[in-house]
Design a protein around this motif. Sequence first.
Motif, PDB file in Angstrom:
ATOM      1  N   THR A  15      39.761 -37.570  30.458  1.00 13.46           N
ATOM      2  CA  THR A  15      40.284 -36.494  29.611  1.00 13.46           C
ATOM      3  C   THR A  15      39.528 -36.458  28.293  1.00 13.46           C
ATOM      4  O   THR A  15      39.360 -37.490  27.647  1.00 13.46           O
ATOM      5  CB  THR A  15      41.789 -36.699  29.328  1.00 13.46           C
ATOM      6  OG1 THR A  15      42.486 -36.760  30.565  1.00 13.46           O
ATOM      7  CG2 THR A  15      42.333 -35.566  28.495  1.00 13.46           C
ATOM      8  N   GLY A  16      39.072 -35.263  27.936  1.00 10.88           N
ATOM      9  CA  GLY A  16      38.428 -35.064  26.650  1.00 10.88           C
ATOM     10  C   GLY A  16      39.321 -34.194  25.789  1.00 10.88           C
ATOM     11  O   GLY A  16      39.652 -33.073  26.180  1.00 10.88           O
ATOM     12  N   THR A  17      39.754 -34.713  24.662  1.00  8.11           N
ATOM     13  CA  THR A  17      40.589 -33.921  23.768  1.00  8.11           C
ATOM     14  C   THR A  17      39.715 -33.340  22.661  1.00  8.11           C
ATOM     15  O   THR A  17      38.801 -33.998  22.179  1.00  8.11           O
ATOM     16  CB  THR A  17      41.718 -34.755  23.155  1.00  8.11           C
ATOM     17  OG1 THR A  17      41.180 -35.960  22.621  1.00  8.11           O
ATOM     18  CG2 THR A  17      42.756 -35.100  24.191  1.00  8.11           C
ATOM     19  N   GLY A  18      39.994 -32.109  22.309  1.00  7.19           N
ATOM     20  CA  GLY A  18      39.174 -31.413  21.334  1.00  7.19           C
ATOM     21  C   GLY A  18      37.860 -30.998  21.965  1.00  7.19           C
ATOM     22  O   GLY A  18      36.797 -31.416  21.541  1.00  7.19           O
ATOM     23  N   CYS A  19      37.937 -30.179  23.013  1.00  3.42           N
ATOM     24  CA  CYS A  19      36.741 -29.871  23.813  1.00  3.42           C
ATOM     25  C   CYS A  19      35.746 -28.968  23.109  1.00  3.42           C
ATOM     26  O   CYS A  19      34.604 -28.862  23.544  1.00  3.42           O
ATOM     27  CB  CYS A  19      37.127 -29.294  25.165  1.00  3.42           C
ATOM     28  SG  CYS A  19      38.062 -27.768  25.139  1.00  3.42           S
ATOM     29  N   GLY A  20      36.135 -28.323  22.008  1.00  3.04           N
ATOM     30  CA  GLY A  20      35.185 -27.511  21.252  1.00  3.04           C
ATOM     31  C   GLY A  20      34.467 -26.494  22.119  1.00  3.04           C
ATOM     32  O   GLY A  20      35.092 -25.737  22.837  1.00  3.04           O
ATOM     33  N   GLY A  21      33.147 -26.516  22.074  1.00  3.85           N
ATOM     34  CA  GLY A  21      32.349 -25.566  22.850  1.00  3.85           C
ATOM     35  C   GLY A  21      32.116 -25.959  24.291  1.00  3.85           C
ATOM     36  O   GLY A  21      31.521 -25.204  25.050  1.00  3.85           O
ATOM     37  N   GLY A  22      32.551 -27.147  24.702  1.00  4.75           N
ATOM     38  CA  GLY A  22      32.481 -27.547  26.101  1.00  4.75           C
ATOM     39  C   GLY A  22      31.329 -28.446  26.484  1.00  4.75           C
ATOM     40  O   GLY A  22      31.277 -28.952  27.597  1.00  4.75           O
ATOM     41  N   ASP A  44      42.468 -21.542  21.373  1.00  4.77           N
ATOM     42  CA  ASP A  44      42.160 -20.656  22.500  1.00  4.77           C
ATOM     43  C   ASP A  44      40.682 -20.279  22.523  1.00  4.77           C
ATOM     44  O   ASP A  44      40.088 -20.116  23.582  1.00  4.77           O
ATOM     45  CB  ASP A  44      43.006 -19.381  22.446  1.00  4.77           C
ATOM     46  CG  ASP A  44      44.479 -19.637  22.722  1.00  4.77           C
ATOM     47  OD1 ASP A  44      44.798 -20.660  23.360  1.00  4.77           O
ATOM     48  OD2 ASP A  44      45.308 -18.818  22.293  1.00  4.77           O
ATOM     49  N   VAL A  45      40.084 -20.143  21.341  1.00  6.19           N
ATOM     50  CA  VAL A  45      38.665 -19.809  21.243  1.00  6.19           C
ATOM     51  C   VAL A  45      37.825 -20.937  21.854  1.00  6.19           C
ATOM     52  O   VAL A  45      36.905 -20.698  22.639  1.00  6.19           O
ATOM     53  CB  VAL A  45      38.249 -19.544  19.783  1.00  6.19           C
ATOM     54  CG1 VAL A  45      36.750 -19.376  19.656  1.00  6.19           C
ATOM     55  CG2 VAL A  45      38.977 -18.313  19.241  1.00  6.19           C
ATOM     56  N   SER A  46      38.158 -22.181  21.518  1.00  2.00           N
ATOM     57  CA  SER A  46      37.422 -23.318  22.070  1.00  2.00           C
ATOM     58  C   SER A  46      37.590 -23.419  23.579  1.00  2.00           C
ATOM     59  O   SER A  46      36.633 -23.713  24.297  1.00  2.00           O
ATOM     60  CB  SER A  46      37.878 -24.625  21.409  1.00  2.00           C
ATOM     61  OG  SER A  46      37.464 -24.660  20.067  1.00  2.00           O
ATOM     62  N   VAL A  47      38.790 -23.185  24.067  1.00  2.67           N
ATOM     63  CA  VAL A  47      39.038 -23.220  25.508  1.00  2.67           C
ATOM     64  C   VAL A  47      38.193 -22.153  26.208  1.00  2.67           C
ATOM     65  O   VAL A  47      37.568 -22.417  27.236  1.00  2.67           O
ATOM     66  CB  VAL A  47      40.540 -23.045  25.822  1.00  2.67           C
ATOM     67  CG1 VAL A  47      40.783 -22.837  27.302  1.00  2.67           C
ATOM     68  CG2 VAL A  47      41.324 -24.255  25.318  1.00  2.67           C
ATOM     69  N   SER A  48      38.123 -20.971  25.623  1.00  2.10           N
ATOM     70  CA  SER A  48      37.304 -19.894  26.204  1.00  2.10           C
ATOM     71  C   SER A  48      35.824 -20.256  26.186  1.00  2.10           C
ATOM     72  O   SER A  48      35.114 -20.064  27.181  1.00  2.10           O
ATOM     73  CB  SER A  48      37.515 -18.584  25.442  1.00  2.10           C
ATOM     74  OG  SER A  48      38.824 -18.123  25.628  1.00  2.10           O
ATOM     75  N   LYS A  49      35.347 -20.790  25.060  1.00  5.60           N
ATOM     76  CA  LYS A  49      33.935 -21.172  24.962  1.00  5.60           C
ATOM     77  C   LYS A  49      33.596 -22.304  25.934  1.00  5.60           C
ATOM     78  O   LYS A  49      32.555 -22.289  26.581  1.00  5.60           O
ATOM     79  CB  LYS A  49      33.594 -21.586  23.535  1.00  5.60           C
ATOM     80  CG  LYS A  49      33.492 -20.424  22.585  1.00  5.60           C
ATOM     81  CD  LYS A  49      33.071 -20.882  21.209  1.00  5.60           C
ATOM     82  CE  LYS A  49      32.922 -19.690  20.275  1.00  5.60           C
ATOM     83  NZ  LYS A  49      32.409 -20.082  18.970  1.00  5.60           N
TER      84      LYS A  49
END
Length: 71
Positions: A15-22, A44-49
Amino acid sequence: MKADYKNWMPKGMVTGTGCGGGRNAGELLKKYPSSHVTAIDYSDVSVSKASAYNADAIKNGEEFCILPLFI
């Protein structure tokens, strides 16, 4: 000396928390290919990216998912 965690990690969950840009989530998937990688973020923006950045892995059905963190 650099530790060789790739050979140590059993098949399981990463598990990676704080996924940012992926990018890091994608690297975890490459580093631990026999594991299921879950990346979470409150934005939500980070999840989308992160989803867009890792679209090929998601499309190919690899053990990978990106989820929003609900606070």
